[in-house]
Design an enzyme around this catalytic site. Structure first.
Site, PDB file in Angstrom:
ATOM      1  N   GLU A 216       0.891  -1.169   0.000  1.00 13.59           N
ATOM      2  CA  GLU A 216       0.000   0.000   0.000  1.00 13.59           C
ATOM      3  C   GLU A 216       0.923   1.211   0.000  1.00 13.59           C
ATOM      4  O   GLU A 216       1.477   1.576   1.037  1.00 13.59           O
ATOM      5  CB  GLU A 216      -0.898  -0.007   1.250  1.00 13.59           C
ATOM      6  CG  GLU A 216      -1.831  -1.212   1.345  1.00 13.59           C
ATOM      7  CD  GLU A 216      -3.073  -1.068   0.478  1.00 13.59           C
ATOM      8  OE1 GLU A 216      -3.373   0.053   0.027  1.00 13.59           O
ATOM      9  OE2 GLU A 216      -3.742  -2.088   0.233  1.00 13.59           O
ATOM     10  N   CYS A 250      -2.148   9.582   2.560  1.00 16.06           N
ATOM     11  CA  CYS A 250      -1.695   8.967   1.300  1.00 16.06           C
ATOM     12  C   CYS A 250      -2.624   9.293   0.139  1.00 16.06           C
ATOM     13  O   CYS A 250      -2.176   9.374  -1.000  1.00 16.06           O
ATOM     14  CB  CYS A 250      -1.586   7.462   1.473  1.00 16.06           C
ATOM     15  SG  CYS A 250      -3.119   6.696   2.020  1.00 16.06           S
TER      16      CYS A 250
HETATM   17  P1  NAD Z   1       8.184   4.710   4.994  1.00 10.71           P
HETATM   18  O1  NAD Z   1       8.149   3.902   3.746  1.00 10.71           O
HETATM   19  O2  NAD Z   1       9.362   5.562   5.264  1.00 10.71           O
HETATM   20  O3  NAD Z   1       8.063   3.735   6.280  1.00 10.71           O
HETATM   21  C1  NAD Z   1       7.013   2.818   6.438  1.00 10.71           C
HETATM   22  C2  NAD Z   1       7.435   1.722   7.396  1.00 10.71           C
HETATM   23  O4  NAD Z   1       8.498   0.985   6.818  1.00 10.71           O
HETATM   24  C3  NAD Z   1       7.937   2.183   8.756  1.00 10.71           C
HETATM   25  O5  NAD Z   1       7.446   1.292   9.740  1.00 10.71           O
HETATM   26  C4  NAD Z   1       9.441   2.078   8.630  1.00 10.71           C
HETATM   27  O6  NAD Z   1      10.099   1.826   9.842  1.00 10.71           O
HETATM   28  C5  NAD Z   1       9.586   0.877   7.726  1.00 10.71           C
HETATM   29  N1  NAD Z   1      10.809   0.847   6.918  1.00 10.71           N
HETATM   30  C6  NAD Z   1      11.549   1.900   6.498  1.00 10.71           C
HETATM   31  N2  NAD Z   1      12.570   1.464   5.719  1.00 10.71           N
HETATM   32  C7  NAD Z   1      12.444   0.114   5.647  1.00 10.71           C
HETATM   33  C8  NAD Z   1      13.181  -0.901   4.974  1.00 10.71           C
HETATM   34  N3  NAD Z   1      14.250  -0.620   4.224  1.00 10.71           N
HETATM   35  N4  NAD Z   1      12.764  -2.164   5.105  1.00 10.71           N
HETATM   36  C9  NAD Z   1      11.661  -2.457   5.827  1.00 10.71           C
HETATM   37  N5  NAD Z   1      10.935  -1.553   6.491  1.00 10.71           N
HETATM   38  C10 NAD Z   1      11.323  -0.273   6.403  1.00 10.71           C
HETATM   39  O7  NAD Z   1       6.839   5.540   4.992  1.00 10.71           O
HETATM   40  P2  NAD Z   1       6.358   6.665   6.003  1.00 10.71           P
HETATM   41  O8  NAD Z   1       7.181   7.888   5.837  1.00 10.71           O
HETATM   42  O9  NAD Z   1       6.220   6.085   7.366  1.00 10.71           O
HETATM   43  O10 NAD Z   1       4.868   6.937   5.453  1.00 10.71           O
HETATM   44  C11 NAD Z   1       4.591   7.822   4.420  1.00 10.71           C
HETATM   45  C12 NAD Z   1       4.412   7.097   3.105  1.00 10.71           C
HETATM   46  O11 NAD Z   1       3.457   6.070   3.238  1.00 10.71           O
HETATM   47  C13 NAD Z   1       3.858   8.009   2.012  1.00 10.71           C
HETATM   48  O12 NAD Z   1       4.530   7.748   0.800  1.00 10.71           O
HETATM   49  C14 NAD Z   1       2.404   7.616   1.911  1.00 10.71           C
HETATM   50  O13 NAD Z   1       1.804   7.863   0.668  1.00 10.71           O
HETATM   51  C15 NAD Z   1       2.476   6.155   2.205  1.00 10.71           C
HETATM   52  N6  NAD Z   1       1.195   5.693   2.710  1.00 10.71           N
HETATM   53  C16 NAD Z   1       0.430   4.874   1.936  1.00 10.71           C
HETATM   54  C17 NAD Z   1      -0.816   4.467   2.390  1.00 10.71           C
HETATM   55  C18 NAD Z   1      -1.700   3.563   1.583  1.00 10.71           C
HETATM   56  O14 NAD Z   1      -2.691   3.078   2.125  1.00 10.71           O
HETATM   57  N7  NAD Z   1      -1.416   3.316   0.315  1.00 10.71           N
HETATM   58  C19 NAD Z   1      -1.255   4.901   3.634  1.00 10.71           C
HETATM   59  C20 NAD Z   1      -0.446   5.727   4.383  1.00 10.71           C
HETATM   60  C21 NAD Z   1       0.781   6.119   3.928  1.00 10.71           C
END
Ligand code: NAD
Length: 473
Positions: A216, A250
């Site tokens: 997602e 998002c």
């Molecule tokens: P992010 O991708 O930085 O982090 C998400 C999660 O992944 C966190 O728990 C983080 O600790 C973990 N993570 C980070 N690097 C990782 C790696 N290399 N391997 C495994 N896990 C890792 O995202 P964010 O900044 O927390 O959230 C914002 C983003 O999420 C935006 O791009 C937004 O559009 C997206 N988002 C999407 C939805 C959806 O339903 N499609 C909903 C909310 C947010």
């Protein structure tokens, strides 16, 4: 040979695997009990969850937490509970005439241990939403929330421990390194919500285990104002959809496409609508802060770059407050005429900035959407059904709301998910149940049947039967 001791993460994973092996298909009663415990947890701790999220954001509207987190998860649990029996029942599937009286059923089976990685922007909705679907489908669940919401995660961990055994549902606390180790585990399904950039790494880690994955992700979601659109009404919806959670959503509209010559009118109506929603900003508990100083600085840089590129910047600051380093709030900002190569027009914004771009005819608007990655959401505003349908058929996006913003996410009977760079797979309602189930086709052969007529040695009977089949199918 030296074998390193298993980490806590591996131990939890292994405990869930063993527990699943002992109970590979929990009854409806057991699943309802798990959903009830989840519901009780958010009902009794809802106010405290809102306080913790407020602390993590340094100012998150408690009403937004109630609506976009607690309410959404609550209705997801109640919907799953009400439909669970029907979802669990083997589904009838038609059987071709020449195979009858044999019959087909599609059996929905729990997968095993599900891993859920969630982001910071709606920490409760995006961790417990997938978790409730995975539990309803009879799985064990390990959750890895974002390191940017430590107050929330500490409470989640505490209340999950009080309500669930660790081999049912468990919270793993940690940063990016823990996230990397987490997604390297051989889950039976890995569910990731976060950025497209991290999503690529997660998909690669899951591929090493051939773990099925739901992604997602994010992206730039357009809102298109048609020439037939009552601008004032649309502006109210767009202001709401853009500024909920200060744009850290998002599916927030990321950029606005408006008919040629209308950008200034639209900006004026948006300004009016925003002032009505938020007469003040810094001290206003309805207006949410930016999650960190780093994220706020990124937004400021984006605005500065757009200004330098010659764009017109409209800062909506109704009571003329001073936004200095003492606040993590960022004022709603409209940007007219930002150059296409600015970060504002290339990256997902994830904040209260809204670029307004003019288009010259519907073909141009559609081309502007289609030249980018397929977005998570698309919004269309107007009264002309033919032009609306052209946009619906000629663009591909995760989901659409027509004449409003955000609300397609709240439809439990519809799937929620992206497409391509904005995501893979879907959840919510029955779609979530199916994501976390193996839908296993089972063919029940009849005692009296003719399939032996197709066995070797192949000869006349085989030719006759195949000829017959070809005529009737
Ligand atoms: P992010 O991708 O930085 O982090 C998400 C999660 O992944 C966190 O728990 C983080 O600790 C973990 N993570 C980070 N690097 C990782 C790696 N290399 N391997 C495994 N896990 C890792 O995202 P964010 O900044 O927390 O959230 C914002 C983003 O999420 C935006 O791009 C937004 O559009 C997206 N988002 C999407 C939805 C959806 O339903 N499609 C909903 C909310 C947010």
């Amino acid at each position: 040979m030296l074998v390193s001791p298993p980490t806590l993460l591996e131990e939890r994973f292994e405990a869930q695997r063993q527990a699943f092996a002992l109970e590979p298909c929990p009854s409806e009663k057991i699943r309802v009990d798990r959903l009830n415990r989840l519901l009780a947890m958010i009902e009794t701790q809802g106010a405290e969850f809102a306080r913790r999220i407020d602390a993590d954001f340094g100012g998150r509207s408690s009403n937004e937490t109630r609506l976009a987190e607690l309410f959404i998860v609550r209705s997801g649990i109640r919907h799953a509970r009400a439909h669970l029996r029907a979802w669990m029942r083997p589904q009838r599937v038609s059987t071709s005439l020449h195979f009858r009286p044999a019959y087909n059923r599609l059996v929905r089976q729990p997968l095993g241990v599900v891993g859920v990685v969630s982001p910071w922007n709606y920490p409760l909705q995006l961790s417990l939403g997938p978790a409730l679907a995975a539990l309803a489908a009879g799985n064990r669940v390990l959750l890895k929330p974002s390191e940017l919401t430590p107050n929330f995660t500490a409470l989640l961990d505490q209340v999950v421990r009080a309500s669930f055994s660790p081999d049912e549902l468990s919270v793993v606390n940690g940063d990016v390194d823990v996230g990397k180790a987490f997604v390297g585990l051989p889950f039976d399904h890995l569910f990731f919500t976060g950025s497209t950039q991290v999503g690529r790494h997660v998909a690669q880690a899951a591929a090493a285990n051939l773990a099925p994955v739901t992604l997602e992700l994010g992206g730039k979601s357009p809102a298109i104002l048609d020439a037939s659109c009552p601008i004032r009404t649309a502006a109210k919806s767009i202001a709401f959809g853009k500024l909920m959670n200060a744009g850290q959503t998002c599916i927030a509209p990321d950029y606005l496409l408006v008919p040629k010559g209308r950008a200034n009118d639209v900006a004026h109506e948006l300004e009016t609508a925003i002032k009505r929603l938020y007469p003040a900003l810094i001290a206003n508990p309805d207006y949410t802060s930016i999650i960190s100083v780093r994220h706020r600085e990124r937004l400021a840089e984006m605005v500065q770059e757009a200004r330098d590129s010659g764009a017109r910047i409209v800062t909506v600051n109704p009571s003329g407050e001073v936004f200095d380093e003492h606040t993590r709030k960022f004022p709603p900002t409209l940007v007219i005429g930002a150059a296409p190569n600015t970060r504002l027009m290339r990256e997902e914004i994830f904040g209260p900035l809204l670029p307004i771009v003019e288009y010259d005819g519907l073909d141009h608007a559609i081309a502007m959407v289609n030249q980018r990655d397929r977005p998570l959401a698309l919004y269309w505003f107007g009264l002309d059904a033919a032009r609306r349908d052209r946009v619906l058929t000629e663009t591909v996006s995760g989901g659409v709301t027509v004449n409003d913003c955000l609300w397609h996410l709240a439809q439990e009977a519809q799937p929620f998910g992206g497409v391509g760079p904005s995501g893979t797979g879907a959840y919510h309602g029955e779609w979530g149940f199916r994501t976390f189930s193996k839908e296993k086709p089972v063919f029940y052969q009849a005692r009296l049947n003719g399939t032996a007529l197709f066995h070797p040695p192949y000869g006349k009977t085989f030719e006759l039967m195949l000829g017959l089949l070809k005529r009737i199918t």
